[in-house]
Design a protein around this motif. Structure first.
Motif, PDB file in Angstrom:
ATOM      1  N   ASP A 180       0.860  -1.178   0.000  1.00  0.00           N
ATOM      2  CA  ASP A 180       0.000   0.000   0.000  1.00  0.00           C
ATOM      3  C   ASP A 180       0.898   1.230   0.000  1.00  0.00           C
ATOM      4  O   ASP A 180       1.897   1.276   0.722  1.00  0.00           O
ATOM      5  CB  ASP A 180      -0.890  -0.002   1.248  1.00  0.00           C
ATOM      6  CG  ASP A 180      -1.813   1.200   1.295  1.00  0.00           C
ATOM      7  OD1 ASP A 180      -2.557   1.408   0.316  1.00  0.00           O
ATOM      8  OD2 ASP A 180      -1.782   1.927   2.305  1.00  0.00           O
ATOM      9  N   VAL A 181       0.559   2.216  -0.814  1.00  0.00           N
ATOM     10  CA  VAL A 181       1.318   3.467  -0.898  1.00  0.00           C
ATOM     11  C   VAL A 181       0.386   4.602  -0.501  1.00  0.00           C
ATOM     12  O   VAL A 181      -0.713   4.732  -1.044  1.00  0.00           O
ATOM     13  CB  VAL A 181       1.858   3.700  -2.327  1.00  0.00           C
ATOM     14  CG1 VAL A 181       2.677   4.983  -2.388  1.00  0.00           C
ATOM     15  CG2 VAL A 181       2.684   2.521  -2.806  1.00  0.00           C
ATOM     16  N   ASP A 182       0.826   5.423   0.454  1.00  0.00           N
ATOM     17  CA  ASP A 182       0.046   6.575   0.911  1.00  0.00           C
ATOM     18  C   ASP A 182       0.870   7.840   0.765  1.00  0.00           C
ATOM     19  O   ASP A 182       2.092   7.829   0.952  1.00  0.00           O
ATOM     20  CB  ASP A 182      -0.352   6.414   2.386  1.00  0.00           C
ATOM     21  CG  ASP A 182      -1.346   5.294   2.596  1.00  0.00           C
ATOM     22  OD1 ASP A 182      -2.344   5.249   1.848  1.00  0.00           O
ATOM     23  OD2 ASP A 182      -1.114   4.462   3.486  1.00  0.00           O
TER      24      ASP A 182
ATOM     25  N   ASN B  12       2.404  23.540   3.991  1.00  0.00           N
ATOM     26  CA  ASN B  12       2.287  22.400   3.067  1.00  0.00           C
ATOM     27  C   ASN B  12       3.546  22.230   2.209  1.00  0.00           C
ATOM     28  O   ASN B  12       3.454  21.837   1.051  1.00  0.00           O
ATOM     29  CB  ASN B  12       1.045  22.542   2.177  1.00  0.00           C
ATOM     30  CG  ASN B  12      -0.227  22.410   2.961  1.00  0.00           C
ATOM     31  OD1 ASN B  12      -0.275  21.729   3.972  1.00  0.00           O
ATOM     32  ND2 ASN B  12      -1.263  23.078   2.512  1.00  0.00           N
ATOM     33  N   GLY B  13       4.700  22.497   2.795  1.00  0.00           N
ATOM     34  CA  GLY B  13       5.943  22.453   2.048  1.00  0.00           C
ATOM     35  C   GLY B  13       6.661  21.115   2.071  1.00  0.00           C
ATOM     36  O   GLY B  13       7.750  20.994   1.527  1.00  0.00           O
ATOM     37  N   MET B  14       6.073  20.116   2.718  1.00  0.00           N
ATOM     38  CA  MET B  14       6.715  18.808   2.807  1.00  0.00           C
ATOM     39  C   MET B  14       5.798  17.743   2.225  1.00  0.00           C
ATOM     40  O   MET B  14       4.584  17.805   2.406  1.00  0.00           O
ATOM     41  CB  MET B  14       7.017  18.455   4.266  1.00  0.00           C
ATOM     42  CG  MET B  14       7.855  19.480   5.012  1.00  0.00           C
ATOM     43  SD  MET B  14       9.521  19.613   4.383  1.00  0.00           S
ATOM     44  CE  MET B  14      10.236  18.190   5.136  1.00  0.00           C
ATOM     45  N   LEU B  15       6.394  16.777   1.567  1.00  0.00           N
ATOM     46  CA  LEU B  15       5.647  15.665   1.002  1.00  0.00           C
ATOM     47  C   LEU B  15       6.114  14.389   1.688  1.00  0.00           C
ATOM     48  O   LEU B  15       7.316  14.120   1.765  1.00  0.00           O
ATOM     49  CB  LEU B  15       5.914  15.562  -0.500  1.00  0.00           C
ATOM     50  CG  LEU B  15       5.355  14.331  -1.201  1.00  0.00           C
ATOM     51  CD1 LEU B  15       3.833  14.375  -1.190  1.00  0.00           C
ATOM     52  CD2 LEU B  15       5.864  14.261  -2.620  1.00  0.00           C
ATOM     53  N   MET B  16       5.162  13.607   2.215  1.00  0.00           N
ATOM     54  CA  MET B  16       5.497  12.348   2.866  1.00  0.00           C
ATOM     55  C   MET B  16       4.886  11.202   2.068  1.00  0.00           C
ATOM     56  O   MET B  16       3.716  11.243   1.708  1.00  0.00           O
ATOM     57  CB  MET B  16       4.952  12.306   4.296  1.00  0.00           C
ATOM     58  CG  MET B  16       5.253  10.986   5.003  1.00  0.00           C
ATOM     59  SD  MET B  16       4.746  10.942   6.733  1.00  0.00           S
ATOM     60  CE  MET B  16       2.965  10.971   6.590  1.00  0.00           C
ATOM     61  N   VAL B  17       5.718  10.206   1.795  1.00  0.00           N
ATOM     62  CA  VAL B  17       5.257   8.982   1.142  1.00  0.00           C
ATOM     63  C   VAL B  17       5.530   7.830   2.097  1.00  0.00           C
ATOM     64  O   VAL B  17       6.651   7.679   2.583  1.00  0.00           O
ATOM     65  CB  VAL B  17       5.984   8.737  -0.196  1.00  0.00           C
ATOM     66  CG1 VAL B  17       5.494   7.460  -0.833  1.00  0.00           C
ATOM     67  CG2 VAL B  17       5.813   9.911  -1.133  1.00  0.00           C
ATOM     68  N   CYS B  18       4.493   7.063   2.399  1.00  0.00           N
ATOM     69  CA  CYS B  18       4.615   5.881   3.258  1.00  0.00           C
ATOM     70  C   CYS B  18       4.184   4.651   2.461  1.00  0.00           C
ATOM     71  O   CYS B  18       3.159   4.685   1.784  1.00  0.00           O
ATOM     72  CB  CYS B  18       3.710   6.006   4.476  1.00  0.00           C
ATOM     73  SG  CYS B  18       4.097   7.399   5.522  1.00  0.00           S
ATOM     74  N   VAL B  19       4.988   3.611   2.534  1.00  0.00           N
ATOM     75  CA  VAL B  19       4.631   2.342   1.897  1.00  0.00           C
ATOM     76  C   VAL B  19       4.685   1.255   2.962  1.00  0.00           C
ATOM     77  O   VAL B  19       5.488   1.311   3.889  1.00  0.00           O
ATOM     78  CB  VAL B  19       5.554   1.978   0.703  1.00  0.00           C
ATOM     79  CG1 VAL B  19       5.412   2.984  -0.407  1.00  0.00           C
ATOM     80  CG2 VAL B  19       6.994   1.872   1.133  1.00  0.00           C
ATOM     81  N   SER B  20       3.803   0.276   2.827  1.00  0.00           N
ATOM     82  CA  SER B  20       3.821  -0.861   3.743  1.00  0.00           C
ATOM     83  C   SER B  20       3.383  -2.107   2.982  1.00  0.00           C
ATOM     84  O   SER B  20       2.714  -2.024   1.947  1.00  0.00           O
ATOM     85  CB  SER B  20       2.911  -0.621   4.938  1.00  0.00           C
ATOM     86  OG  SER B  20       1.576  -0.487   4.513  1.00  0.00           O
ATOM     87  N   GLY B  21       3.779  -3.240   3.498  1.00  0.00           N
ATOM     88  CA  GLY B  21       3.409  -4.518   2.902  1.00  0.00           C
ATOM     89  C   GLY B  21       3.779  -5.634   3.852  1.00  0.00           C
ATOM     90  O   GLY B  21       4.296  -5.398   4.948  1.00  0.00           O
TER      91      GLY B  21
END
Length: 105
Positions: free
Chosen positions: A81-83, A91-100
């Protein structure tokens, strides 16, 4: 490393479930990207700088998740899953979280 968003791989039964693995990446957007993205929004088209930043963050998060799976002895990750989230007061930061789920097939 085999990776899939599905819960199984055709023809490859899961021999052992090793646990949930995660990867995170937080990347800041800079003023020049913001400026060019604003111009792009006015004249139309794609915001290439943001797309590259997003792709880089996703790649980093996936590599981190893979490294954790390797430490557990996995040869595949299932149910990925990618969020995405925007963070920060401006709103100057982008966070990407992946799990499996790390598995041996």
């Amino acid at each position: 490393m085999l990776m899939s968003t599905t819960s199984s791989l055709d023809g490859k039964p899961v021999r052992q479930y090793l646990g949930v693995v995660n990867g995170e990446a937080i990347i800041g957007a800079n003023l020049f990207k913001d400026l060019f993205a604003s111009i792009r929004n006015v004249v139309g088209g794609r915001a290439g700088a943001y797309e590259r930043t997003l792709a880089d963050a996703r790649r980093i998060a996936i590599e981190e998740m893979q490294a954790e799976a390797v430490r557990l002895g996995a040869n595949a990750i299932l149910g990925i899953d990618v969020d995405y989230e925007v963070l920060g007061a401006d709103n100057g930061m982008l966070m990407v979280c992946v799990s499996g789920t790390a598995v041996q097939v």
